[in-house]
Design a protein around this motif. Sequence first.
Motif, PDB file in Angstrom:
ATOM      1  N   VAL A 115       0.517  -1.425   0.155  1.00 40.21           N
ATOM      2  CA  VAL A 115       0.129   0.210  -0.001  1.00 40.21           C
ATOM      3  C   VAL A 115       0.859   1.381  -0.175  1.00 40.21           C
ATOM      4  O   VAL A 115       0.389   2.357  -0.656  1.00 40.21           O
ATOM      5  N   GLN A 116       2.485   1.523   0.663  1.00 38.91           N
ATOM      6  CA  GLN A 116       2.799   2.404  -0.029  1.00 38.91           C
ATOM      7  C   GLN A 116       4.375   1.643   0.195  1.00 38.91           C
ATOM      8  O   GLN A 116       5.299   0.969   0.666  1.00 38.91           O
ATOM      9  N   VAL A 117       5.080   2.702  -0.412  1.00 43.67           N
ATOM     10  CA  VAL A 117       6.887   2.357  -0.234  1.00 43.67           C
ATOM     11  C   VAL A 117       6.985   3.950  -0.409  1.00 43.67           C
ATOM     12  O   VAL A 117       7.336   5.046  -0.993  1.00 43.67           O
ATOM     13  N   LEU A 118       7.458   3.977   1.266  1.00 44.89           N
ATOM     14  CA  LEU A 118       8.094   4.703   1.917  1.00 44.89           C
ATOM     15  C   LEU A 118       9.295   5.300   1.537  1.00 44.89           C
ATOM     16  O   LEU A 118       9.976   6.912   1.823  1.00 44.89           O
ATOM     17  N   VAL A 119      10.682   5.074   0.177  1.00 48.23           N
ATOM     18  CA  VAL A 119      11.712   5.044   0.730  1.00 48.23           C
ATOM     19  C   VAL A 119      12.292   4.886  -0.698  1.00 48.23           C
ATOM     20  O   VAL A 119      11.046   4.912  -2.086  1.00 48.23           O
ATOM     21  N   LYS A 120      13.413   5.740  -1.361  1.00 42.99           N
ATOM     22  CA  LYS A 120      13.683   5.693  -3.349  1.00 42.99           C
ATOM     23  C   LYS A 120      15.127   5.279  -3.221  1.00 42.99           C
ATOM     24  O   LYS A 120      15.511   5.078  -2.168  1.00 42.99           O
ATOM     25  N   GLU A 121      15.423   4.644  -4.574  1.00 36.96           N
ATOM     26  CA  GLU A 121      16.399   3.964  -4.570  1.00 36.96           C
ATOM     27  C   GLU A 121      17.483   5.127  -3.961  1.00 36.96           C
ATOM     28  O   GLU A 121      18.101   6.445  -4.848  1.00 36.96           O
ATOM     29  N   GLY A 122      18.243   4.485  -3.852  1.00 34.22           N
ATOM     30  CA  GLY A 122      19.504   5.302  -3.043  1.00 34.22           C
ATOM     31  C   GLY A 122      19.460   6.188  -2.035  1.00 34.22           C
ATOM     32  O   GLY A 122      20.742   7.114  -1.703  1.00 34.22           O
ATOM     33  N   GLU A 123      18.534   6.285  -1.188  1.00 37.22           N
ATOM     34  CA  GLU A 123      18.060   7.155   0.210  1.00 37.22           C
ATOM     35  C   GLU A 123      18.710   6.283   1.304  1.00 37.22           C
ATOM     36  O   GLU A 123      18.991   5.106   1.926  1.00 37.22           O
ATOM     37  N   ASN A 124      19.257   7.292   2.194  1.00 34.46           N
ATOM     38  CA  ASN A 124      19.444   6.859   3.534  1.00 34.46           C
ATOM     39  C   ASN A 124      19.143   6.471   4.385  1.00 34.46           C
ATOM     40  O   ASN A 124      17.658   6.916   4.779  1.00 34.46           O
ATOM     41  N   VAL A 125      18.508   5.516   4.482  1.00 30.61           N
ATOM     42  CA  VAL A 125      17.636   5.036   6.316  1.00 30.61           C
ATOM     43  C   VAL A 125      18.517   5.166   7.372  1.00 30.61           C
ATOM     44  O   VAL A 125      19.394   3.928   7.033  1.00 30.61           O
ATOM     45  N   SER A 126      17.649   5.142   8.770  1.00 30.72           N
ATOM     46  CA  SER A 126      17.749   4.390   9.941  1.00 30.72           C
ATOM     47  C   SER A 126      17.348   3.530  10.346  1.00 30.72           C
ATOM     48  O   SER A 126      16.093   2.851  10.163  1.00 30.72           O
ATOM     49  N   ARG A 127      17.766   2.668  11.294  1.00 27.45           N
ATOM     50  CA  ARG A 127      17.792   1.499  12.104  1.00 27.45           C
ATOM     51  C   ARG A 127      16.073   2.294  12.812  1.00 27.45           C
ATOM     52  O   ARG A 127      16.084   3.277  13.442  1.00 27.45           O
ATOM     53  N   GLY A 128      15.200   1.147  11.971  1.00 27.00           N
ATOM     54  CA  GLY A 128      13.799   0.840  12.631  1.00 27.00           C
ATOM     55  C   GLY A 128      12.964   1.521  12.047  1.00 27.00           C
ATOM     56  O   GLY A 128      11.351   2.160  11.990  1.00 27.00           O
ATOM     57  N   GLN A 129      13.351   2.754  10.622  1.00 28.24           N
ATOM     58  CA  GLN A 129      12.456   3.492  10.144  1.00 28.24           C
ATOM     59  C   GLN A 129      11.781   2.155   9.012  1.00 28.24           C
ATOM     60  O   GLN A 129      11.737   1.659   8.617  1.00 28.24           O
ATOM     61  N   VAL A 130      10.775   3.053   8.884  1.00 28.69           N
ATOM     62  CA  VAL A 130       9.274   2.334   7.648  1.00 28.69           C
ATOM     63  C   VAL A 130       9.932   2.481   6.791  1.00 28.69           C
ATOM     64  O   VAL A 130       9.975   3.346   6.127  1.00 28.69           O
ATOM     65  N   LEU A 131      10.358   1.507   5.720  1.00 26.41           N
ATOM     66  CA  LEU A 131       9.945   1.613   4.609  1.00 26.41           C
ATOM     67  C   LEU A 131       9.155   1.371   3.885  1.00 26.41           C
ATOM     68  O   LEU A 131       9.403   2.102   2.240  1.00 26.41           O
ATOM     69  N   ALA A 132       8.323   0.108   3.916  1.00 23.84           N
ATOM     70  CA  ALA A 132       7.140   0.138   2.921  1.00 23.84           C
ATOM     71  C   ALA A 132       6.204  -0.475   3.952  1.00 23.84           C
ATOM     72  O   ALA A 132       6.116  -1.268   5.509  1.00 23.84           O
ATOM     73  N   VAL A 133       4.452  -0.626   3.905  1.00 28.08           N
ATOM     74  CA  VAL A 133       3.820  -1.060   4.470  1.00 28.08           C
ATOM     75  C   VAL A 133       2.947  -1.129   3.537  1.00 28.08           C
ATOM     76  O   VAL A 133       2.543  -1.616   2.480  1.00 28.08           O
ATOM     77  N   LEU A 134       2.815  -3.319   3.561  1.00 28.29           N
ATOM     78  CA  LEU A 134       1.737  -4.396   3.412  1.00 28.29           C
ATOM     79  C   LEU A 134       0.500  -4.683   4.203  1.00 28.29           C
ATOM     80  O   LEU A 134       0.900  -4.124   5.703  1.00 28.29           O
ATOM     81  N   GLU A 135      -0.326  -4.459   3.486  1.00 24.76           N
ATOM     82  CA  GLU A 135      -1.136  -4.989   3.788  1.00 24.76           C
ATOM     83  C   GLU A 135      -1.910  -6.233   3.386  1.00 24.76           C
ATOM     84  O   GLU A 135      -1.851  -6.520   2.537  1.00 24.76           O
ATOM     85  N   ALA A 136      -1.835  -7.396   4.458  1.00 25.96           N
ATOM     86  CA  ALA A 136      -2.256  -8.989   4.501  1.00 25.96           C
ATOM     87  C   ALA A 136      -3.424  -9.249   5.809  1.00 25.96           C
ATOM     88  O   ALA A 136      -3.262  -8.731   6.813  1.00 25.96           O
ATOM     89  N   MET A 137      -4.374  -9.990   5.246  1.00 20.29           N
ATOM     90  CA  MET A 137      -5.214 -10.449   6.521  1.00 20.29           C
ATOM     91  C   MET A 137      -6.227  -9.660   7.298  1.00 20.29           C
ATOM     92  O   MET A 137      -5.854  -9.967   8.262  1.00 20.29           O
ATOM     93  N   LYS A 138      -6.729  -8.458   7.040  1.00 19.42           N
ATOM     94  CA  LYS A 138      -6.956  -7.456   7.704  1.00 19.42           C
ATOM     95  C   LYS A 138      -6.146  -6.380   8.518  1.00 19.42           C
ATOM     96  O   LYS A 138      -6.352  -5.294   9.489  1.00 19.42           O
ATOM     97  N   THR A 139      -4.561  -6.956   8.084  1.00 18.58           N
ATOM     98  CA  THR A 139      -3.930  -6.129   8.461  1.00 18.58           C
ATOM     99  C   THR A 139      -2.716  -5.300   8.116  1.00 18.58           C
ATOM    100  O   THR A 139      -2.435  -5.587   7.132  1.00 18.58           O
ATOM    101  N   GLU A 140      -2.435  -4.195   8.424  1.00 22.05           N
ATOM    102  CA  GLU A 140      -0.547  -3.423   7.610  1.00 22.05           C
ATOM    103  C   GLU A 140       0.248  -3.501   8.327  1.00 22.05           C
ATOM    104  O   GLU A 140       0.399  -3.715   9.567  1.00 22.05           O
ATOM    105  N   LEU A 141       1.391  -4.385   8.025  1.00 21.13           N
ATOM    106  CA  LEU A 141       2.584  -4.889   8.092  1.00 21.13           C
ATOM    107  C   LEU A 141       3.735  -4.653   7.565  1.00 21.13           C
ATOM    108  O   LEU A 141       3.582  -3.530   6.699  1.00 21.13           O
ATOM    109  N   ARG A 142       4.227  -3.018   8.885  1.00 17.47           N
ATOM    110  CA  ARG A 142       5.194  -2.642   8.481  1.00 17.47           C
ATOM    111  C   ARG A 142       6.708  -2.863   8.289  1.00 17.47           C
ATOM    112  O   ARG A 142       7.283  -3.562   9.191  1.00 17.47           O
ATOM    113  N   ILE A 143       7.289  -2.882   7.083  1.00 15.95           N
ATOM    114  CA  ILE A 143       8.923  -3.154   6.950  1.00 15.95           C
ATOM    115  C   ILE A 143       9.415  -1.953   7.525  1.00 15.95           C
ATOM    116  O   ILE A 143       9.493  -1.284   6.510  1.00 15.95           O
ATOM    117  N   THR A 144      10.733  -2.379   8.443  1.00 16.87           N
ATOM    118  CA  THR A 144      10.747  -1.593   8.852  1.00 16.87           C
ATOM    119  C   THR A 144      12.877  -1.929   8.497  1.00 16.87           C
ATOM    120  O   THR A 144      13.015  -3.478   7.986  1.00 16.87           O
TER     121      THR A 144
END
Length: 653
Positions: free
Chosen positions: A593-622
């Motif tokens: 449902v969301q991709v919150l980063v771009k290629e080449g972007e610096n990210v920090s530990r724990g930062q949400v990178l994308a959001v996946l929806e499955a089985m009535k639940t939003e799962l955050r990929i960090t």
Amino acid sequence: MFRTVLIANRGEIACRIIRTVRRLGLRSVAVFSEVDARAQHVALADAAWTIGPASAADSYLRIDRILEAARASGAEAIHPGYGFLSENAGFAEACADAGIAFIGPPPAAIRAMGSKAESKRLMEEAGVPIVPGYHGEAQDEAHLADQAARIGFPVLIKASAGGGGKGMRPVLRAEDFAAQLAGARREARAAFGDDRVLLERYLQKPRHVEVQVFADSQGKVLHLHTRDCSVQRRHQKVLEEAPAPDLPPALRARLHEAAVAAARAVGYVSAGTVEFIVEGNDAFFMEMNTRLQVEHPVTEMITGLDLVEWQLRVAAGEPLPRLEAPPPDGHSVEVRLYAEDPAQDFRPSTGPLRRFALPYPAPDLRIESGVREGDAITPFYDPMIAKLVAWGPDRGAALARLGAALGECRIAGITSNLGFLQRLVAHPAMLAAELDTGFAVRFAADLQPAARPTPALALAAAALEALLPAPGASSDPWDRQDGWRLQGGGSQLLLLADGEAVHRLLLTHTGPGWRVALDGAEAMLGGRRLDAALQVVLNGVTHRIPVLRDGDAIHVAVPEGAWTLRLRDPYLPAGGEAVGQGRLAAPIPGRVVQVLVKEGENVSRGQVLAVLEAMKTELRITAPADGVVAHLGCAAGDSVEEGTEIVTLVAPD
């Protein structure tokens, strides 16, 4: 009474309704999606009709196909169960237009209570107390932010059209409001097709208390006592009990009166639940669920009533079977057994149920499930696999009975919340009825599995499972893998991982068994296969241990509890397991449902990178660590399978 009833639902609620229909001597018709062709509710029904592909939008939500099945099967009534179409006023109207009885409330009542904003306006007019908030039509972000500031933080954002915790976000600070509003709207749009929200004051330690109501078409409305549903995870109930404990008598009476007034205000008919937020001696209307609730069995256990039978009779035009509610008898507690991983923020789990054994029902124990051993838990529907409902003469006895029943459950093949539930029902705060909706979060450290040493018996049973020939295996001695040698015993090394801990077992074949060097200590091991377990002989003591092999995973149940041990390759090069740790994949099938980063972007530990929806639940990929986005494997809107690359990270320069 109707002769043929179609059940427009699946899972345990469909099975439960079919059993009541059968007890009344009526004919039941099931509907099913392609993935549910061999489901338990299909096997139980007198007839079953396929209505489309696995996706609920293409099957269980297709009003036209359900009505077509009803007409073709000769059904005179449709019971929607809960979820799917149970609170859909359009479906109730379509049933009426087709000349088929809808077993539920009138469309006008569904529509009035389906909008949280409209329902609160109606309740305010009826004198039912409501939580201070904003329930207006203006939905632009700036106006909502101003209203949130007027109410005062913390506030709660709630989807106007929904329930079940979807589209619900607490906001503690004004600076977080915009991000939480966007997330709530996105979730509400996906779940209900409507992204309107309302705002309420966020109470700090509220209890979720509800009243079961029932009304007939002659104008009679009854309450059937209270339930407490405060113990929740992700705003969804996980434990319910009746009657709600430790309510002052005057407050309990006010809740009963308010619930009956709420039902009368909308001309209600059939079973419904009026939900309240209770804090101290104050109670505020939250919402009304215009359907049968998942937790209705606890009410049935303390009243001796069958609410599905009441629904059928009332829908057929009969008056309520009783003029007043029977007094509550004892206490009842229900827990929901889910295919999910509590250690991973209750992430849903999919896969085959390699083992699924529940205790036998009894007068003080009710078991409801829509799956059987061997069935697959798919990503298409809610991950609840069973409900266990216990009764006792008092609350302590009911919790003790439930705890004993949970101890008899055996599940393998998927991850479940079984251990979480066992710790929950035995927790001192639960026993003391110190309940509020933050219970699971407040005691998260107690309810999650604690670090515990692996019992020697569990390791021995897992080792024996790996050593003994599989059932039906070749009897050729050259195919043996247990260390047997023609002259003298051979030795082999087994590595068994329990989470991060890896145990080294050096096993030497000694004729009748094995000598085991286990983490520096020696023991003698022997045994054989039984029908559904292993006979494990450890140092001369015989044990019967349930064991299930699932690939490299070996599930064992010993007196100290259940363990899952994994066989590791002893010849894997050091560091070999770390390969690919920068590739973050979809844990289960779903939709991005969301991709919150771009290629080449610096990210920090724990930062949400994308959001996946499955089985009535939003799962955050960090991000598991600081890094740089090297590659994106998907885009927003993509459907992905388990294991599909979401984001790949590399170490920063």
